[in-house]
Design a protein around this motif. Structure first.
Motif, PDB file in Angstrom:
ATOM      1  N   LEU A 245       0.734  -1.168  -0.111  1.00  0.00           N
ATOM      2  CA  LEU A 245       0.078  -0.099  -0.114  1.00  0.00           C
ATOM      3  C   LEU A 245       1.106   1.307   0.012  1.00  0.00           C
ATOM      4  CD1 LEU A 245      -2.871  -1.143   2.423  1.00  0.00           C
ATOM      5  CD2 LEU A 245      -2.858  -0.874  -0.056  1.00  0.00           C
ATOM      6  N   ARG A 246       2.009   1.203   0.649  1.00  0.00           N
ATOM      7  CA  ARG A 246       2.870   2.528   0.684  1.00  0.00           C
ATOM      8  C   ARG A 246       3.537   2.652  -0.605  1.00  0.00           C
ATOM      9  NH1 ARG A 246       4.458   0.053   5.951  1.00  0.00           N
ATOM     10  NH2 ARG A 246       6.598  -0.410   4.641  1.00  0.00           N
ATOM     11  N   ILE A 247       4.019   1.627  -1.308  1.00  0.00           N
ATOM     12  CA  ILE A 247       4.448   1.715  -2.474  1.00  0.00           C
ATOM     13  C   ILE A 247       3.541   2.178  -3.547  1.00  0.00           C
ATOM     14  CG2 ILE A 247       5.513   0.422  -4.352  1.00  0.00           C
ATOM     15  CD1 ILE A 247       6.959  -1.638  -2.214  1.00  0.00           C
ATOM     16  N   ALA A 248       2.379   1.677  -3.342  1.00  0.00           N
ATOM     17  CA  ALA A 248       1.169   2.003  -4.367  1.00  0.00           C
ATOM     18  C   ALA A 248       1.271   3.620  -4.366  1.00  0.00           C
ATOM     19  CB  ALA A 248       0.170   1.318  -4.103  1.00  0.00           C
ATOM     20  N   ARG A 249       1.119   4.029  -2.931  1.00  0.00           N
ATOM     21  CA  ARG A 249       0.959   5.656  -2.833  1.00  0.00           C
ATOM     22  C   ARG A 249       2.018   6.238  -3.603  1.00  0.00           C
ATOM     23  NH1 ARG A 249      -1.034   4.514   2.017  1.00  0.00           N
ATOM     24  NH2 ARG A 249       0.850   4.541   3.003  1.00  0.00           N
ATOM     25  N   ASP A 250       3.177   5.759  -3.162  1.00  0.00           N
ATOM     26  CA  ASP A 250       4.533   6.573  -3.657  1.00  0.00           C
ATOM     27  C   ASP A 250       4.460   6.409  -5.321  1.00  0.00           C
ATOM     28  OD1 ASP A 250       5.311   7.326  -1.234  1.00  0.00           O
ATOM     29  OD2 ASP A 250       6.526   5.482  -0.859  1.00  0.00           O
ATOM     30  N   LEU A 251       3.824   5.340  -5.829  1.00  0.00           N
ATOM     31  CA  LEU A 251       3.821   5.376  -7.271  1.00  0.00           C
ATOM     32  C   LEU A 251       2.634   5.837  -7.939  1.00  0.00           C
ATOM     33  CD1 LEU A 251       5.364   1.757  -7.568  1.00  0.00           C
ATOM     34  CD2 LEU A 251       6.657   4.037  -8.100  1.00  0.00           C
TER      35      LEU A 251
ATOM     36  N   PRO B  60       0.440   7.976  -9.868  1.00  0.00           N
ATOM     37  CA  PRO B  60       0.930   8.906 -11.120  1.00  0.00           C
ATOM     38  C   PRO B  60       0.105  10.194 -11.081  1.00  0.00           C
ATOM     39  CG  PRO B  60      -0.634   7.395 -12.135  1.00  0.00           C
ATOM     40  CD  PRO B  60      -0.163   6.801 -10.605  1.00  0.00           C
ATOM     41  N   HIS B  61      -1.044  10.374 -10.414  1.00  0.00           N
ATOM     42  CA  HIS B  61      -1.683  11.737 -10.225  1.00  0.00           C
ATOM     43  C   HIS B  61      -1.131  12.402  -9.155  1.00  0.00           C
ATOM     44  CE1 HIS B  61      -4.577   9.906 -13.050  1.00  0.00           C
ATOM     45  NE2 HIS B  61      -4.622   8.964 -12.255  1.00  0.00           N
ATOM     46  N   ALA B  62      -0.555  12.001  -8.129  1.00  0.00           N
ATOM     47  CA  ALA B  62       0.147  12.570  -7.004  1.00  0.00           C
ATOM     48  C   ALA B  62       1.352  13.275  -7.649  1.00  0.00           C
ATOM     49  CB  ALA B  62       0.647  11.742  -6.038  1.00  0.00           C
ATOM     50  N   ALA B  63       1.961  12.670  -8.843  1.00  0.00           N
ATOM     51  CA  ALA B  63       3.314  13.284  -9.269  1.00  0.00           C
ATOM     52  C   ALA B  63       2.852  14.193 -10.430  1.00  0.00           C
ATOM     53  CB  ALA B  63       3.909  11.908  -9.912  1.00  0.00           C
ATOM     54  N   GLY B  64       1.480  14.346 -10.721  1.00  0.00           N
ATOM     55  CA  GLY B  64       1.134  15.153 -11.559  1.00  0.00           C
ATOM     56  C   GLY B  64       1.349  14.691 -13.280  1.00  0.00           C
ATOM     57  N   LEU B  65       1.424  13.495 -13.256  1.00  0.00           N
ATOM     58  CA  LEU B  65       1.643  12.766 -14.635  1.00  0.00           C
ATOM     59  C   LEU B  65       0.589  12.967 -15.524  1.00  0.00           C
ATOM     60  CD1 LEU B  65       4.047  11.008 -15.923  1.00  0.00           C
ATOM     61  CD2 LEU B  65       2.841   8.965 -15.392  1.00  0.00           C
ATOM     62  N   ASP B  66       0.638  13.394 -16.698  1.00  0.00           N
ATOM     63  CA  ASP B  66      -0.286  13.691 -17.656  1.00  0.00           C
ATOM     64  C   ASP B  66      -0.831  12.539 -18.213  1.00  0.00           C
ATOM     65  OD1 ASP B  66      -2.079  15.077 -19.639  1.00  0.00           O
ATOM     66  OD2 ASP B  66      -0.577  15.159 -21.109  1.00  0.00           O
ATOM     67  N   VAL B  67      -1.935  11.750 -17.406  1.00  0.00           N
ATOM     68  CA  VAL B  67      -2.440  10.764 -17.845  1.00  0.00           C
ATOM     69  C   VAL B  67      -3.984  10.893 -17.272  1.00  0.00           C
ATOM     70  CG1 VAL B  67      -0.600   8.950 -17.617  1.00  0.00           C
ATOM     71  CG2 VAL B  67      -2.209   9.477 -15.572  1.00  0.00           C
ATOM     72  N   VAL B  68      -4.893  10.276 -18.295  1.00  0.00           N
ATOM     73  CA  VAL B  68      -6.405  10.491 -18.010  1.00  0.00           C
ATOM     74  C   VAL B  68      -6.992   9.758 -16.702  1.00  0.00           C
ATOM     75  CG1 VAL B  68      -8.787   9.783 -18.814  1.00  0.00           C
ATOM     76  CG2 VAL B  68      -6.866  10.427 -20.504  1.00  0.00           C
ATOM     77  N   PRO B  69      -7.291  10.628 -15.756  1.00  0.00           N
ATOM     78  CA  PRO B  69      -7.760  10.075 -14.577  1.00  0.00           C
ATOM     79  C   PRO B  69      -8.887   8.859 -14.621  1.00  0.00           C
ATOM     80  CG  PRO B  69      -8.260  12.157 -14.488  1.00  0.00           C
ATOM     81  CD  PRO B  69      -7.854  11.983 -16.018  1.00  0.00           C
ATOM     82  N   LEU B  70      -8.459   8.080 -13.807  1.00  0.00           N
ATOM     83  CA  LEU B  70      -9.420   6.711 -13.834  1.00  0.00           C
ATOM     84  C   LEU B  70      -9.701   6.336 -12.633  1.00  0.00           C
ATOM     85  CD1 LEU B  70      -7.555   4.441 -16.576  1.00  0.00           C
ATOM     86  CD2 LEU B  70      -9.445   6.038 -16.994  1.00  0.00           C
TER      87      LEU B  70
ATOM     88  N   HIS C 217       4.469   3.521 -17.574  1.00  0.00           N
ATOM     89  CA  HIS C 217       5.382   2.597 -17.658  1.00  0.00           C
ATOM     90  C   HIS C 217       6.691   3.058 -17.497  1.00  0.00           C
ATOM     91  CE1 HIS C 217       3.166  -1.188 -19.244  1.00  0.00           C
ATOM     92  NE2 HIS C 217       2.617  -0.488 -18.153  1.00  0.00           N
ATOM     93  N   ALA C 218       6.836   4.289 -18.317  1.00  0.00           N
ATOM     94  CA  ALA C 218       8.245   5.063 -18.024  1.00  0.00           C
ATOM     95  C   ALA C 218       8.372   5.523 -16.710  1.00  0.00           C
ATOM     96  CB  ALA C 218       8.220   6.037 -19.305  1.00  0.00           C
ATOM     97  N   TYR C 219       7.289   6.323 -16.220  1.00  0.00           N
ATOM     98  CA  TYR C 219       7.332   6.820 -14.958  1.00  0.00           C
ATOM     99  C   TYR C 219       7.663   5.884 -13.874  1.00  0.00           C
ATOM    100  CZ  TYR C 219       5.438   8.881 -10.545  1.00  0.00           C
ATOM    101  OH  TYR C 219       5.271   9.095  -9.334  1.00  0.00           O
ATOM    102  N   TRP C 220       6.925   4.667 -13.716  1.00  0.00           N
ATOM    103  CA  TRP C 220       7.179   3.394 -12.893  1.00  0.00           C
ATOM    104  C   TRP C 220       8.565   3.082 -13.003  1.00  0.00           C
ATOM    105  CZ3 TRP C 220       1.793   1.182 -14.120  1.00  0.00           C
ATOM    106  CH2 TRP C 220       0.784   1.692 -13.296  1.00  0.00           C
TER     107      TRP C 220
END
Length: 146
Positions: free
Chosen positions: A19-25, A27-37, A111-114
């Motif tokens: 759960l902690r890792i999922a939070r750290d990864l 993409p929305h918290a990082a401001g990554l430009d992906v469609v919110p789902l 995938h590039a971000y992760w």
């Protein structure tokens, strides 16, 4: 008490770590430009992206969703331009689901971000990464089965 069992403590810590890792990864918290789902949309898109031409029934089975929930998620993904339906060439009454190029681009960014975040965290010590992926895949399958 469950916590008295060392194995149970270890397994609870594994769940907390995931759960902690999922939070750290996230993409929305990082401001990554992906469609919110939503979580459901993410599960469906992941399955469709990995299984091009899948049927709605197969996607529902694989994601553990009831058909009405899957249908709602697919409609939403279509509206967001991430999934398209087409008739099955072998049986026009059936439908096939495909990820769009917009979905492919978003998945590529994710995938590039992760991979960048994980590589930065682990450095060059990636020898056990495959074994960890296998373990987590088994965990996911086991959780879905129960």
């Amino acid at each position: 008490m469950v916590e008295d069992d060392p194995t149970d403590r270890l397994l609870a810590e594994l769940a907390e770590t995931i759960l902690r890792i999922a939070r750290d990864l996230d993409p929305h918290a990082a401001g990554l430009d992906v469609v919110p789902l939503t979580g459901t949309e993410t599960a469906v898109l992941r399955w469709v992206h990995r299984n091009p031409g899948t049927s709605p029934s197969a996607a529902a089975d694989a994601t553990g969703l009831r058909r009405p929930n899957l249908s709602a998620a697919v409609r939403s993904l279509e509206e967001k331009g991430l999934v398209r339906r087409s008739p099955d060439p072998a049986d026009q009454r059936q439908q096939r689901l495909e990820a769009t190029s917009l979905a492919d681009e978003g998945v590529g960014r994710l995938h590039a971000y992760w991979s960048g975040r994980v590589r930065a965290a682990l450095g060059d010590d990636l020898a056990e990464a495959g074994a960890v992926v296998d373990l987590l895949d088994r965990l996911e399958s086991g959780l879905r089965a129960h």
